[in-house]
Every structure is written in structure tokens, then in C-alpha cells.
Scaffold this active site. Structure first.
Site, PDB file in Angstrom:
ATOM      1  N   ARG A 161     -17.795  -2.995  18.158  1.00  0.00           N
ATOM      2  CA  ARG A 161     -17.136  -4.258  17.796  1.00  0.00           C
ATOM      3  C   ARG A 161     -15.762  -4.351  18.441  1.00  0.00           C
ATOM      4  NH1 ARG A 161     -17.808  -3.830  12.561  1.00  0.00           N
ATOM      5  NH2 ARG A 161     -19.828  -4.781  12.884  1.00  0.00           N
ATOM      6  N   CYS A 163       0.691   4.561   7.035  1.00  0.00           N
ATOM      7  CA  CYS A 163       0.087   4.385   8.363  1.00  0.00           C
ATOM      8  C   CYS A 163       1.042   3.609   9.278  1.00  0.00           C
ATOM      9  CB  CYS A 163      -1.237   3.639   8.227  1.00  0.00           C
ATOM     10  SG  CYS A 163      -2.271   4.329   6.914  1.00  0.00           S
ATOM     11  N   CYS A 188     -19.739  -5.546   4.109  1.00  0.00           N
ATOM     12  CA  CYS A 188     -19.003  -4.322   4.409  1.00  0.00           C
ATOM     13  C   CYS A 188     -17.690  -4.377   3.633  1.00  0.00           C
ATOM     14  CB  CYS A 188     -18.730  -4.308   5.921  1.00  0.00           C
ATOM     15  SG  CYS A 188     -17.794  -2.886   6.486  1.00  0.00           S
ATOM     16  N   CYS A 223     -19.193   2.397   9.148  1.00  0.00           N
ATOM     17  CA  CYS A 223     -18.483   1.654  10.185  1.00  0.00           C
ATOM     18  C   CYS A 223     -17.177   2.412  10.391  1.00  0.00           C
ATOM     19  CB  CYS A 223     -18.216   0.219   9.723  1.00  0.00           C
ATOM     20  SG  CYS A 223     -17.109  -0.688  10.823  1.00  0.00           S
ATOM     21  N   CYS A 247       0.829  -1.202   0.000  1.00  0.00           N
ATOM     22  CA  CYS A 247       0.000   0.000   0.000  1.00  0.00           C
ATOM     23  C   CYS A 247       0.868   1.257   0.000  1.00  0.00           C
ATOM     24  CB  CYS A 247      -0.913  -0.004   1.223  1.00  0.00           C
ATOM     25  SG  CYS A 247      -2.035   1.396   1.277  1.00  0.00           S
ATOM     26  N   CYS A 273     -16.764  -8.755   5.954  1.00  0.00           N
ATOM     27  CA  CYS A 273     -16.077  -7.499   5.655  1.00  0.00           C
ATOM     28  C   CYS A 273     -14.841  -7.781   4.801  1.00  0.00           C
ATOM     29  CB  CYS A 273     -15.670  -6.820   6.955  1.00  0.00           C
ATOM     30  SG  CYS A 273     -14.709  -5.309   6.691  1.00  0.00           S
ATOM     31  N   CYS A 328       0.468  -0.124  10.305  1.00  0.00           N
ATOM     32  CA  CYS A 328      -0.040  -1.122   9.351  1.00  0.00           C
ATOM     33  C   CYS A 328       1.052  -1.940   8.672  1.00  0.00           C
ATOM     34  CB  CYS A 328      -0.888  -0.435   8.286  1.00  0.00           C
ATOM     35  SG  CYS A 328      -1.668  -1.636   7.179  1.00  0.00           S
TER      36      CYS A 328
HETATM   37  N1  SAM Z   1      -6.637   0.690   3.173  1.00  0.00           N
HETATM   38  C1  SAM Z   1      -7.910   0.984   3.719  1.00  0.00           C
HETATM   39  C2  SAM Z   1      -7.872   2.055   4.789  1.00  0.00           C
HETATM   40  O1  SAM Z   1      -6.830   2.213   5.407  1.00  0.00           O
HETATM   41  O2  SAM Z   1      -8.893   2.679   4.994  1.00  0.00           O
HETATM   42  C3  SAM Z   1      -8.609  -0.243   4.298  1.00  0.00           C
HETATM   43  C4  SAM Z   1      -7.768  -1.324   4.954  1.00  0.00           C
HETATM   44  S1  SAM Z   1      -6.971  -0.846   6.493  1.00  0.00           S
HETATM   45  C5  SAM Z   1      -5.915  -2.235   6.793  1.00  0.00           C
HETATM   46  C6  SAM Z   1      -8.306  -0.974   7.665  1.00  0.00           C
HETATM   47  C7  SAM Z   1      -8.042  -0.663   9.099  1.00  0.00           C
HETATM   48  O3  SAM Z   1      -7.281  -1.696   9.701  1.00  0.00           O
HETATM   49  C8  SAM Z   1      -7.244   0.576   9.445  1.00  0.00           C
HETATM   50  O4  SAM Z   1      -7.984   1.744   9.375  1.00  0.00           O
HETATM   51  C9  SAM Z   1      -6.850   0.290  10.873  1.00  0.00           C
HETATM   52  O5  SAM Z   1      -7.841   0.781  11.751  1.00  0.00           O
HETATM   53  C10 SAM Z   1      -6.821  -1.230  10.946  1.00  0.00           C
HETATM   54  N2  SAM Z   1      -5.473  -1.743  11.210  1.00  0.00           N
HETATM   55  C11 SAM Z   1      -4.465  -1.859  10.325  1.00  0.00           C
HETATM   56  N3  SAM Z   1      -3.365  -2.361  10.904  1.00  0.00           N
HETATM   57  C12 SAM Z   1      -3.670  -2.551  12.214  1.00  0.00           C
HETATM   58  C13 SAM Z   1      -2.948  -3.033  13.339  1.00  0.00           C
HETATM   59  N4  SAM Z   1      -1.673  -3.407  13.227  1.00  0.00           N
HETATM   60  N5  SAM Z   1      -3.586  -3.113  14.530  1.00  0.00           N
HETATM   61  C14 SAM Z   1      -4.880  -2.734  14.635  1.00  0.00           C
HETATM   62  N6  SAM Z   1      -5.611  -2.276  13.604  1.00  0.00           N
HETATM   63  C15 SAM Z   1      -5.024  -2.175  12.419  1.00  0.00           C
HETATM   64  C1  DTB Z   2     -11.154  -2.667  11.710  1.00  0.00           C
HETATM   65  O1  DTB Z   2     -11.432  -1.705  12.434  1.00  0.00           O
HETATM   66  N1  DTB Z   2     -10.253  -3.571  12.009  1.00  0.00           N
HETATM   67  C2  DTB Z   2     -10.122  -4.542  10.932  1.00  0.00           C
HETATM   68  C3  DTB Z   2     -11.215  -4.080   9.940  1.00  0.00           C
HETATM   69  N2  DTB Z   2     -11.707  -2.892  10.549  1.00  0.00           N
HETATM   70  C4  DTB Z   2     -10.887  -3.882   8.521  1.00  0.00           C
HETATM   71  C5  DTB Z   2      -8.737  -4.662  10.417  1.00  0.00           C
HETATM   72  C6  DTB Z   2      -7.748  -5.059  11.496  1.00  0.00           C
HETATM   73  C7  DTB Z   2      -6.442  -5.300  10.859  1.00  0.00           C
HETATM   74  C8  DTB Z   2      -5.407  -5.773  11.851  1.00  0.00           C
HETATM   75  C9  DTB Z   2      -4.072  -5.955  11.223  1.00  0.00           C
HETATM   76  C10 DTB Z   2      -4.028  -6.998  10.156  1.00  0.00           C
HETATM   77  O2  DTB Z   2      -4.540  -8.123  10.350  1.00  0.00           O
HETATM   78  O3  DTB Z   2      -3.435  -6.736   9.097  1.00  0.00           O
HETATM   79 FE1  SF4 Z   3      -2.783   1.172   3.408  1.00  0.00          FE
HETATM   80 FE2  SF4 Z   3      -2.684  -0.073   5.747  1.00  0.00          FE
HETATM   81 FE3  SF4 Z   3      -2.951   2.551   5.685  1.00  0.00          FE
HETATM   82 FE4  SF4 Z   3      -5.017   0.989   4.860  1.00  0.00          FE
HETATM   83  S1  SF4 Z   3      -4.173   1.132   6.928  1.00  0.00           S
HETATM   84  S2  SF4 Z   3      -4.208   2.819   3.851  1.00  0.00           S
HETATM   85  S3  SF4 Z   3      -3.835  -0.722   3.969  1.00  0.00           S
HETATM   86  S4  SF4 Z   3      -1.168   1.378   4.942  1.00  0.00           S
END
Ligand code: SAM
Ligand code: DTB
Ligand code: SF4
Length: 316
Positions: free
Chosen positions: A257, A53, A125, A185, A49, A93, A56
Site C-alpha cells: 500500500r 514516536c 482494519c 498489516c 498519546c 481502517c 508522530c
Molecule cells: N498508536 C498506534 C500505533 O502507533 O501503533 C496506532 C496509530 S499510529 C498513528 C499508526 C502509524 O501511523 C504509525 O505506526 C506510523 O507508521 C504512522 N505514522 C504516524 N505519523 C506519521 C507520519 N508523520 N508520517 C508517516 N507515517 C506516520
Molecule cells: C499506516 O501505515 N499509515 C497510516 C495507517 N497505517 C494507520 C497512518 C498514516 C498517518 C500519517 C500521519 C497522520 O495523518 O497523522
Molecule cells: Fe502514539 Fe503516534 Fe506513536 Fe501511535 S505512532 S503510539 S499514536 S505517538
């Protein structure tokens, strides 16, 4: 009605048991307290990506070893949705590691997935990043129930976590989602170095959305090696309970949730969260790229607590 940060903070900081007691009362007035929804997650496009973030593992800016997978094929997604439904999930989702979806064959394929999952009788979702008004409308027409787009933390703390987009851009997408008639959500992540005031600020922003979000995921940071937040101090589990309880009091009708990070929560902490108003979990072996407790552990937990699965579809 706008909710002020001071008001949210005054709730969040109450003596813990008073806070949980009040939240439990609000919860019982608005929901069946024995029902917990099981929501399954699938990463339909993984890794690589362009966003940075800090939490992530899927960001191309970090050294985390998340795999990179192109957009899945629709039949494979629908197989996963059917399996999740058979295991008791009523909501599915799908997440994509995109800054925003590009119009064209890939977005069309996501619409096809949405139509397919909706056709299974599940709530559906997706979380795809920032959307245009037209994309939101097309998702709505395809039968999407809700769009997940997290604010993750307070506006004040956001810049310390993400630099490739702004809080205002997140809020603008949420506005377009609501204008298209989709449910929102939207939630956050605890354990990213934020203060209680940051948590109160996030909760005040969420509770001030009109209408309030249909669901609020409360994630505890999953600390993935290679991400900038890998070394963050773990959040006190009782702060998660406080956050859930405050969300419940400020947003009585919302589904709250318990999302990522449950592997680091004891059964007792999760029980307190359910008492304080959490009524949904992510269910299944995996979240997007990281592990989750899995159905055997969750079946055991829910049964020990005397909780039932909400909206359980008929099993084959
Ligand atoms: N790329 C899109 C975005 O960021 O909106 C959708 C996918 S992103 C992985 C969805 C959500 O996953 C993020 O907004 C964040 O809240 C959650 N997330 C990602 N990495 C995480 C982590 N290591 N621990 C907890 N939540 C995480
Ligand atoms: C949300 O709030 N948590 C989920 C879902 N919405 C998309 C994602 C959690 C991702 C946790 C890190 C991972 O598994 O990559
Ligand atoms: Fe990309 Fe992860 Fe950020 Fe979603 S949370 S925009 S997948 S870097």
C-alpha cells in the site's frame, strides 16, 4: 522462510530499471496489475498519546498542534465508513492514538465499530497499539480482517525514533495478532534518517514473518512541524520505488500500500510505484491527522493511468 538482510539489500540495490522490471513481473504473476484497492482511514481517537514516536504529531511529548479528540461515537464512525464505501473504498481502517487499548467500555466500543463496519461488507482494519492475546481474539471474533501494527524502520534504527517501547514489543504484538488468526498489516516509514541497509533490514523482517503480512503500508514521512523529525531530509522518491519493488519481490502475494506522504510524490513517481507492485492506496481527504490527495485527484490519477478500483462495492 527467513529472508536475510543481505538478500534484501542485494535486491534493493539492483539497477533501478532491472529492479522495477522484475518486480512488475512478480506483480503480474500474482495480482491483476490494473487493480488498485482504495482503503479509507479514520482517526477514531486523536492526539494526547503517551508514546514518543519521533515522527508522530499525536504524541503528547511533542509540540505539534494535532487536536485531541476522545474516542468517537459508533454511529459517527459508521457514517464515515458508509461514505467511504460510497466513494469506492473497499477497506476501512480505524486508528487510535493509544499505546495500548484499556479493557472496558472504550475497547467494547471499538469492537462495536468493527462489527458495524464488517456488517457493511467492507474489509476492516484497526490500529490501536499493543494488544494482549485476549484483545486480539476479541477483535477477531468481532469480524476484524487485519490488524495494523507497523515496525516503521529497522530494529537497528528503532531506538533513534522511539524510546517508550521496543522493537521486541512490536514483534510480540504481531505474534499475538497472528496467533489469534488475524491478518497482519505491517509496514514502515521512509525518510527518517535511515540507510538503505535499514530499509533492507525492515523488509527482511517483514518478509520473514510467517505467514507474510497480508498488507504492507509504505509511508513516506509526513514532516509535521513540532515533531522531532520535522526537519528530516526528504526521501528520494526513487528510493520509495525501490522499496515498493523489493517488497513486491520478497512478498509476492502481499498487498503493498502506498500510504502516507503521497502529497509529496509526483504522479509519475506513483505510476512507477504501481508498476513496481503497489496495489493499494489510502484514499480520502485525510490520513489520520494530516492531508491526503483527496478523491478528485486520485480519481484523475487512476483514470490517467488506466487503473481500476479493486473490490469496488456496488454503488447506491
Ligand atoms: N498508536 C498506534 C500505533 O502507533 O501503533 C496506532 C496509530 S499510529 C498513528 C499508526 C502509524 O501511523 C504509525 O505506526 C506510523 O507508521 C504512522 N505514522 C504516524 N505519523 C506519521 C507520519 N508523520 N508520517 C508517516 N507515517 C506516520
Ligand atoms: C499506516 O501505515 N499509515 C497510516 C495507517 N497505517 C494507520 C497512518 C498514516 C498517518 C500519517 C500521519 C497522520 O495523518 O497523522
Ligand atoms: Fe502514539 Fe503516534 Fe506513536 Fe501511535 S505512532 S503510539 S499514536 S505517538
Amino acid at each position: 522462510m527467513p529472508v536475510s538482510v543481505e538478500h534484501a539489500l542485494s535486491i534493493l540495490e539492483r539497477p533501478l530499471l532491472d529492479l522495477v522490471y522484475e518486480a512488475a513481473g512478480v506483480h503480474r504473476a500474482h495480482h491483476d496489475p490494473r487493480e488498485v484497492q482504495r482503503c479509507a482511514l479514520l482517526s477514531i481517537k486523536t492526539g494526547g498519546c503517551s508514546e514518543d514516536c519521533g515522527y508522530c504529531p499525536q504524541s503528547a511529548h511533542h509540540d505539534a498542534t494535532s487536536p485531541r479528540e476522545p474516542l468517537m461515537r459508533t454511529p459517527d464512525v459508521l457514517d464515515a465508513a458508509r461514505k467511504a464505501k460510497d466513494a469506492g473504498a473497499s477497506r476501512f481502517c480505524m486508528g487510535a492514538a493509544w499505546r495500548e487499548p484499556k479493557d472496558g467500555p472504550e475497547f467494547d466500543r471499538v469492537l462495536e465499530m468493527v462489527r458495524g463496519v464488517a456488517g457493511l461488507g467492507m474489509e476492516v482494519c484497526v490500529t490501536l497499539g499493543m494488544l494482549t492475546a485476549e484483545q486480539a481474539r476479541r477483535l477477531k471474533d468481532a469480524g476484524l480482517t487485519a490488524y495494523n501494527h507497523n515496525l516503521d524502520t529497522s530494529a537497528e534504527h528503532y531506538g533513534a525514533i522511539v524510546s517508550t517501547r521496543t522493537y521486541a514489543e512490536r514483534l510480540a504484538t504481531l505474534g499475538r495478532v497472528q496467533d489469534a488468526g488475524l491478518s497482519v498489516c505491517c509496514g514502515g516509514i521512509l525518510g527518517m534518517g535511515e540507510t538503505r541497509r535499514d530499509r533492507a533490514s525492515l523488509l527482511a523482517t517483514l518478509a520473514s514473518l510467517e505467514p507474510q503480512p497480508e498488507s504492507v503500508p509504505v509511508n513516506a514521512l509526513v514532516r509535521v512541524p513540532g515533531t522531532p523529525l520535522a526537519g528530516a531530509a526528504p526521501v528520494d522518491p526513487l528510493e520509495i520505488v525501490r522499496t515498493v519493488a523489493t517488497a513486491r519481490i520478497l512478498m509476492p502475494a502481499t498487498r503493498v500500500r502506498l500510504a502516507a506522504g503521497r502529497l509529496s510524490l509526483s504522479d509519475e513517481t506513483q505510476a512507477l510505484c504501481f508498476l513496481a507492485g503497489a496495489n493499494s492506496i489510502f484514499f480520502g481527504e485525510r490520513l489520520l491527522t494530516t492531508p491526503n490527495p483527496g478523491p478528485v485527484a486520485d480519481d484523475a490519477l487512476l483514470s490517467r493511468l488506466g487503473l481500476e478500483t479493486a473490490g469496488e462495492p456496488a454503488r447506491a
